[in-house]
Motif scaffolding. Structure first.
Motif, PDB file in Angstrom:
ATOM      1  N   ARG A 117      35.081  33.735  68.161  1.00 27.65           N
ATOM      2  CA  ARG A 117      35.596  33.453  66.824  1.00 27.65           C
ATOM      3  C   ARG A 117      34.751  34.226  65.815  1.00 27.65           C
ATOM      4  NH1 ARG A 117      35.702  27.174  65.957  1.00 27.65           N
ATOM      5  NH2 ARG A 117      34.056  27.199  67.516  1.00 27.65           N
ATOM      6  N   THR A 118      35.372  34.642  64.736  1.00 31.94           N
ATOM      7  CA  THR A 118      34.653  35.386  63.700  1.00 31.94           C
ATOM      8  C   THR A 118      34.888  34.744  62.350  1.00 31.94           C
ATOM      9  OG1 THR A 118      36.533  36.874  63.329  1.00 31.94           O
ATOM     10  CG2 THR A 118      34.879  37.554  64.949  1.00 31.94           C
ATOM     11  N   PHE A 119      33.953  34.964  61.445  1.00 34.59           N
ATOM     12  CA  PHE A 119      34.135  34.495  60.082  1.00 34.59           C
ATOM     13  C   PHE A 119      35.231  35.317  59.409  1.00 34.59           C
ATOM     14  CE2 PHE A 119      29.814  32.908  60.762  1.00 34.59           C
ATOM     15  CZ  PHE A 119      29.932  31.632  60.227  1.00 34.59           C
ATOM     16  N   GLN A 120      36.098  34.638  58.668  1.00 29.13           N
ATOM     17  CA  GLN A 120      37.201  35.294  57.969  1.00 29.13           C
ATOM     18  C   GLN A 120      37.085  35.024  56.473  1.00 29.13           C
ATOM     19  OE1 GLN A 120      39.536  37.224  59.569  1.00 29.13           O
ATOM     20  NE2 GLN A 120      38.245  36.884  61.370  1.00 29.13           N
ATOM     21  N   PRO A 121      37.337  36.037  55.625  1.00 25.16           N
ATOM     22  CA  PRO A 121      37.260  35.820  54.179  1.00 25.16           C
ATOM     23  C   PRO A 121      38.378  34.914  53.693  1.00 25.16           C
ATOM     24  CG  PRO A 121      38.128  38.003  54.633  1.00 25.16           C
ATOM     25  CD  PRO A 121      37.699  37.431  55.958  1.00 25.16           C
ATOM     26  N   VAL A 122      38.060  34.125  52.675  1.00 23.40           N
ATOM     27  CA  VAL A 122      39.050  33.248  52.054  1.00 23.40           C
ATOM     28  C   VAL A 122      39.348  33.811  50.673  1.00 23.40           C
ATOM     29  CG1 VAL A 122      39.559  30.918  51.260  1.00 23.40           C
ATOM     30  CG2 VAL A 122      38.145  31.260  53.290  1.00 23.40           C
ATOM     31  N   PHE A 123      40.600  34.231  50.454  1.00 23.75           N
ATOM     32  CA  PHE A 123      40.994  34.789  49.165  1.00 23.75           C
ATOM     33  C   PHE A 123      41.889  33.809  48.421  1.00 23.75           C
ATOM     34  CE2 PHE A 123      40.320  38.576  51.843  1.00 23.75           C
ATOM     35  CZ  PHE A 123      39.335  39.192  51.096  1.00 23.75           C
ATOM     36  N   SER A 124      41.681  33.735  47.106  1.00 31.13           N
ATOM     37  CA  SER A 124      42.555  32.920  46.284  1.00 31.13           C
ATOM     38  C   SER A 124      43.951  33.537  46.260  1.00 31.13           C
ATOM     39  CB  SER A 124      41.994  32.835  44.856  1.00 31.13           C
ATOM     40  OG  SER A 124      42.962  32.322  43.962  1.00 31.13           O
ATOM     41  N   SER A 125      44.965  32.694  46.184  1.00 28.00           N
ATOM     42  CA  SER A 125      46.339  33.195  46.116  1.00 28.00           C
ATOM     43  C   SER A 125      46.577  33.995  44.845  1.00 28.00           C
ATOM     44  CB  SER A 125      47.324  32.027  46.195  1.00 28.00           C
ATOM     45  OG  SER A 125      47.108  31.125  45.115  1.00 28.00           O
ATOM     46  N   GLU A 126      45.722  33.810  43.831  1.00 32.58           N
ATOM     47  CA  GLU A 126      45.865  34.527  42.561  1.00 32.58           C
ATOM     48  C   GLU A 126      45.003  35.788  42.518  1.00 32.58           C
ATOM     49  OE1 GLU A 126      44.897  31.425  39.742  1.00 32.58           O
ATOM     50  OE2 GLU A 126      47.030  31.096  39.358  1.00 32.58           O
ATOM     51  N   GLY A 127      44.320  36.100  43.604  1.00 31.05           N
ATOM     52  CA  GLY A 127      43.515  37.310  43.639  1.00 31.05           C
ATOM     53  C   GLY A 127      42.054  37.041  43.345  1.00 31.05           C
ATOM     54  N   PRO A 128      41.194  38.061  43.557  1.00 28.96           N
ATOM     55  CA  PRO A 128      39.751  37.870  43.428  1.00 28.96           C
ATOM     56  C   PRO A 128      39.196  38.033  42.012  1.00 28.96           C
ATOM     57  CG  PRO A 128      40.208  40.068  44.236  1.00 28.96           C
ATOM     58  CD  PRO A 128      41.543  39.381  44.115  1.00 28.96           C
ATOM     59  N   TYR A 129      40.026  38.365  41.035  1.00 27.86           N
ATOM     60  CA  TYR A 129      39.524  38.626  39.685  1.00 27.86           C
ATOM     61  C   TYR A 129      39.969  37.548  38.692  1.00 27.86           C
ATOM     62  CZ  TYR A 129      38.354  43.345  41.239  1.00 27.86           C
ATOM     63  OH  TYR A 129      37.823  44.420  41.903  1.00 27.86           O
ATOM     64  N   ARG A 130      39.058  37.242  37.774  1.00 26.55           N
ATOM     65  CA  ARG A 130      39.375  36.333  36.668  1.00 26.55           C
ATOM     66  C   ARG A 130      38.926  36.991  35.370  1.00 26.55           C
ATOM     67  NH1 ARG A 130      41.196  31.723  38.777  1.00 26.55           N
ATOM     68  NH2 ARG A 130      41.315  30.682  36.759  1.00 26.55           N
ATOM     69  N   VAL A 131      39.628  36.641  34.279  1.00 29.06           N
ATOM     70  CA  VAL A 131      39.316  37.229  32.978  1.00 29.06           C
ATOM     71  C   VAL A 131      38.673  36.189  32.073  1.00 29.06           C
ATOM     72  CG1 VAL A 131      41.248  38.835  33.203  1.00 29.06           C
ATOM     73  CG2 VAL A 131      41.575  36.673  31.984  1.00 29.06           C
ATOM     74  N   SER A 132      37.950  36.670  31.079  1.00 28.03           N
ATOM     75  CA  SER A 132      37.222  35.785  30.172  1.00 28.03           C
ATOM     76  C   SER A 132      38.139  35.029  29.223  1.00 28.03           C
ATOM     77  CB  SER A 132      36.200  36.603  29.370  1.00 28.03           C
ATOM     78  OG  SER A 132      36.849  37.660  28.667  1.00 28.03           O
ATOM     79  N   ASP A 133      39.347  35.470  29.078  1.00 26.85           N
ATOM     80  CA  ASP A 133      40.317  34.817  28.191  1.00 26.85           C
ATOM     81  C   ASP A 133      40.858  33.554  28.869  1.00 26.85           C
ATOM     82  OD1 ASP A 133      42.232  34.125  26.338  1.00 26.85           O
ATOM     83  OD2 ASP A 133      43.541  35.835  26.722  1.00 26.85           O
ATOM     84  N   GLY A 134      40.173  32.431  28.669  1.00 28.14           N
ATOM     85  CA  GLY A 134      40.615  31.166  29.242  1.00 28.14           C
ATOM     86  C   GLY A 134      40.294  31.020  30.715  1.00 28.14           C
ATOM     87  N   ASP A 135      39.392  31.854  31.250  1.00 29.95           N
ATOM     88  CA  ASP A 135      39.050  31.824  32.677  1.00 29.95           C
ATOM     89  C   ASP A 135      40.327  31.849  33.510  1.00 29.95           C
ATOM     90  OD1 ASP A 135      37.481  31.735  34.952  1.00 29.95           O
ATOM     91  OD2 ASP A 135      37.390  29.543  34.991  1.00 29.95           O
ATOM     92  N   THR A 136      41.172  32.830  33.212  1.00 32.91           N
ATOM     93  CA  THR A 136      42.485  32.972  33.844  1.00 32.91           C
ATOM     94  C   THR A 136      42.425  34.023  34.940  1.00 32.91           C
ATOM     95  OG1 THR A 136      43.473  32.499  31.681  1.00 32.91           O
ATOM     96  CG2 THR A 136      44.934  33.413  33.365  1.00 32.91           C
ATOM     97  N   ALA A 137      43.231  33.857  35.966  1.00 36.89           N
ATOM     98  CA  ALA A 137      43.346  34.898  36.985  1.00 36.89           C
ATOM     99  C   ALA A 137      43.949  36.152  36.359  1.00 36.89           C
ATOM    100  CB  ALA A 137      44.203  34.417  38.148  1.00 36.89           C
TER     101      ALA A 137
END
Length: 252
Positions: A117-137
């Motif tokens: 078994r190997t470690f697998q990355p967990v990604f948010s469904s909204e992507g890996p980036y968030r913006v400072s405007d309201g902490d929005t994806a």
């Protein structure tokens, strides 16, 4: 998205007083300023003047009144749209800081045997980036910007700006999957190769660089790098040139 123009803007928003004599910025397409006063020694003829966080009711110098038709706003999409409605004769561009989330990993028990078994990355469904405007994806933020009718957005990655390890080309790629307008990018460029990597990926509407980088690399050389592959042929290693010449002689 329209064809990338690879414009070059120099961010002078933190510069106070006259520019140093070594600051040769003539090759830039324009400047970002945080004041309505033109810095001494700054050539503005034929340049785009972009005012950032400057109240529209402040008095303008005659020269600036004729040049400053574009304003940068860091107060979020809603406030930028409100200012645009209040001052419709001005072009308003929202600027936002973008951060990449830390990648989390899990150790799945399915699809693997107990012995492998190997470690697998967990990604948010909204992507890996968030913006400072309201902490929005990033993706819904860009979608909202398009709904509000903005034609240009400016994404700044302060993490990359601090590290100086190159522009966030993953951010560019992800943004252009959603955004159809002009994309401006800043943060991370420190060498000429960083800029060439950007052009290799396809470029963008504009690259915004800090004043110290403009002085260190030279706006004329940065401009040439931004046009690499269009107006300037890439350098070919000497060995490849020799091989090409040999092949030409053999077939001639």
């Amino acid at each position: 998205m329209s064809d990338p123009r690879n414009k070059l803007y120099v961010d002078l928003s933190e510069i106070t007083g006259p520019l140093a004599p070594k600051a040769v910025l003539a090759a830039a397409d324009g400047y970002v300023l945080s004041t309505t006063e033109v810095p001494l020694r700054l050539e503005t003829t034929g340049k785009d003047i972009l005012l950032q966080d400057v109240l529209s009711q402040e008095p303008f110098e005659p020269e600036m009144a004729d040049l400053a038709h574009t304003h940068i706003c860091r107060l979020g999409l809603a406030e930028t749209a409100s200012l645009r409605d209040e001052f419709p004769d001005i072009t308003w561009i929202p600027r936002v800081d973008v951060a990449r989330l830390e990648t989390a990993y899990h150790f799945p028990t399915t699809h693997y045997s107990e012995s492998f078994r190997t470690f697998q990355p967990v990604f948010s469904s909204e992507g890996p980036y968030r913006v400072s405007d309201g902490d929005t994806a990033l993706k819904p933020w860009l979608e909202r910007a398009q709904e509000l009718g903005f034609e240009t957005v400016w994404l700044h990655n302060s993490q990359f700006a601090t590290s100086g390890t190159g522009l966030d080309l993953d951010l560019r790629e992800l943004a252009l999957k959603t955004w159809n307008g002009d994309l401006w990018l800043s943060g991370g460029a420190a060498t000429m190769m960083h800029i060439r990597y950007l052009v290799q990926e396809g470029g963008l509407g504009a690259l915004v660089i800090p004043f110290d980088l403009a002085c260190a690399l030279g706006c004329d050389k940065i401009r040439a790098a931004l046009q690499w592959g269009k107006e300037i042929a890439p350098e070919v290693p000497a060995r490849e040139v020799d091989v090409a010449a040999i092949n030409l002689r053999q077939t001639g």
